[in-house]
Design an enzyme around this catalytic site. Structure first.
Site, short mmCIF file in Angstrom:
data_model
loop_
_atom_site.label_atom_id
_atom_site.label_comp_id
_atom_site.label_asym_id
_atom_site.label_seq_id
_atom_site.Cartn_x
_atom_site.Cartn_y
_atom_site.Cartn_z
N LYS A 190 1.22 -1.26 -0.01
CA LYS A 190 0.22 -0.03 0.09
C LYS A 190 0.80 1.83 -0.20
O LYS A 190 1.96 1.11 0.55
CB LYS A 190 -1.08 0.29 1.54
CG LYS A 190 -1.70 -1.31 0.76
CD LYS A 190 -2.36 -1.22 0.25
CE LYS A 190 -4.37 -2.26 0.16
NZ LYS A 190 -3.37 -2.97 -0.11
C1 LIG Z 1 -10.11 -3.38 -1.83
C2 LIG Z 1 -9.49 -3.75 -0.63
N1 LIG Z 1 -9.93 -3.81 0.76
C3 LIG Z 1 -9.69 -3.94 1.63
C4 LIG Z 1 -8.37 -5.56 1.66
C5 LIG Z 1 -8.09 -5.07 3.02
O1 LIG Z 1 -7.53 -5.05 3.88
P1 LIG Z 1 -6.37 -5.72 4.26
O2 LIG Z 1 -4.83 -6.54 3.58
O3 LIG Z 1 -5.00 -4.53 5.25
O4 LIG Z 1 -6.80 -6.60 5.71
C6 LIG Z 1 -7.54 -4.95 0.54
C7 LIG Z 1 -6.08 -5.46 0.85
O5 LIG Z 1 -5.78 -5.76 -0.33
C8 LIG Z 1 -7.79 -4.27 -0.39
O6 LIG Z 1 -7.88 -4.06 -1.72
#
Ligand SMILES: Cc1ncc(COP(=O)(O)O)c(C=O)c1O
Length: 392
Positions: A190
């Site tokens: 990210k």
């Molecule tokens: C659109 C979206 N929402 C939620 C998430 C979940 O993030 P995390 O990996 O921090 O739980 C991601 C992960 O890449 C994502 O791309």
């Protein structure tokens, strides 16, 4: 273009931008004697809330946790429906399932890849409790229209801002002027990364208080501080909660990444501008279109190939880019095509035409602050060469 020559070294799809600043802060944290949730997590929450302009920010171990908690603060559960997009990562939908509610998908606006408000409207029923719009790739959703629908039908809005730190809607950072919640991801790829990590932002005191409790096993407030001098050993569990909190090693990275956010973003913007200019000249490539209401943080740089103009499909395009030493990815395989969602909720191929058309064409190219000018130029040449070679 002069003859294309494949470079020797592979360009990875993503490399985190970590400097001595972050490394030193992690080392300091290790030496500080406080590794779990503590002063750095609290400082990161404060700095993050100030940055996006929200009243509260609750740090968690992932965006997935934040999305789950956002719905739990509204007591969403069995019998309820929550509308989201199929063009997302699994978490936007699985966290709905984890509450006991049913995920209801609504197709995307083909222009941006974000959920289409007209499609949302068609899916609203008497059971609908919330909308989870995803600011896909760093593009922003059409928020005014989404909040209009939410107001009309009394729905909660949990913005999935996993990709959207720095993005703006009508000039305001995502997270500024929130009426529901925004959930951010600090996963390794990210724009701001802590390896794993997430944040829930809200202006609502009650949501923030409940979120803090839910992320710490349901313990009464400030339980993290119980080992400090003067800390209270006695705590209550006010509801069965989750182990979702961030800890100080993550927050050490987050604090320093946040300090470098603007510097990192400026590099992303420069690379994105070069891509937009170069790929905009290729008729067999559709470049991202940023609507007038949005500012794109370029978390992902997604091109769409125009298969009608090429003698290869998207998968072959990716294979040939890989042979030319360019790493890529695909964001995302639509969630409604996943077997679990087909089995449990009856979704089928063909249900969401815009999403499926988009999926068949997309390729995410490398875009990160540490890409050199030479690497950016090489990626442009590799894509251009492939388009020329395979143009019908
Ligand atoms: C659109 C979206 N929402 C939620 C998430 C979940 O993030 P995390 O990996 O921090 O739980 C991601 C992960 O890449 C994502 O791309």
């Amino acid at each position: 273009m002069s003859e294309f020559v494949t470079r020797e070294q592979f360009i990875p799809y993503n490399v985190p931008d970590i400097t001595e600043l972050e490394i030193n802060e992690v080392v300091e944290t290790l030496k500080s004697g406080w590794l779990a949730k503590g002063p750095r997590t609290i400082a990161f929450e404060k700095a993050f809330a100030e940055y996006v302009g929200s009243r509260h920010a609750v740090a968690m171990n992932s965006c997935t946790a934040a999305l789950h908690v956002a719905l739990l603060t509204q007591d969403i559960g069995a019998g309820d429906e929550v509308i989201t997009t199929p063009m997302t990562f699994a978490s936007s939908a699985s966290t709905i399932v984890h509450t006991g509610a049913t995920p209801v998908f609504a197709d995307i606006d083909y222009r941006t890849g974000c959920i289409d408000p007209d499609a949302i409207e068609k899916k609203i029923t008497s059971r609908t409790k919330a909308i989870v719009p995803v600011h896909y790739s760093g593009q922003v959703c059409d928020l005014d229209r989404i909040y209009e629908l939410a107001d009309k039908h009394g729905l909660f809005v949990s913005e999935d801002a996993a990709h959207a730190l720095w993005s703006r809607y009508q000039g305001r950072l995502i997270g500024n002027g929130l009426r529901g919640t925004a959930s951010y991801s600090f996963y390794a790829t990210k724009n701001l990364c802590t390896g794993e990590g997430g944040m829930l932002a809200t202006d609502n005191d009650k949501i923030a208080e409940r979120a803090r409790i839910l992320t710490s096993h349901g313990m009464s407030q400030n339980a993290w501080n119980r080992y400090a001098k003067g800390g209270k050993w006695r705590y209550d569990i006010v509801e069965p909660g989750y182990k979702y909190n961030m800890f100080d090693l993550q927050a050490a990275l987050g604090l320093k990444q946040l300090e470098r956010m603007e510097e990192m973003q400026q590099k992303r913007l420069k690379i994105a501008a070069r891509f937009q200019e170069s790929f905009g000249k290729l008729d067999a490539i559709e470049i991202p279109q940023v609507p007038e209401y949005g500012l794109h943080c370029w978390h992902l740089y997604i091109i769409r190939i125009v298969p009608e103009l090429l003698d290869i499909d998207r998968d072959e395009f990716i294979t040939e880019l890989n042979e030319r030493n360019v790493g890529t990815s695909v964001h995302f395989i639509p969630v409604h095509l996943m077997s679990a969602y087909q089995k449990q909720f009856g979704y089928r191929e063909g249900d969401f035409p815009n999403t499926e058309k988009h999926f068949e064409r997309i390729i995410s190219l490398p875009l990160y602050p540490t890409l050199s000018d030479e690497q950016v130029g090489y990626i442009i040449d590799a894509v251009t060469d492939l388009v020329e070679k395979h143009h019908k």
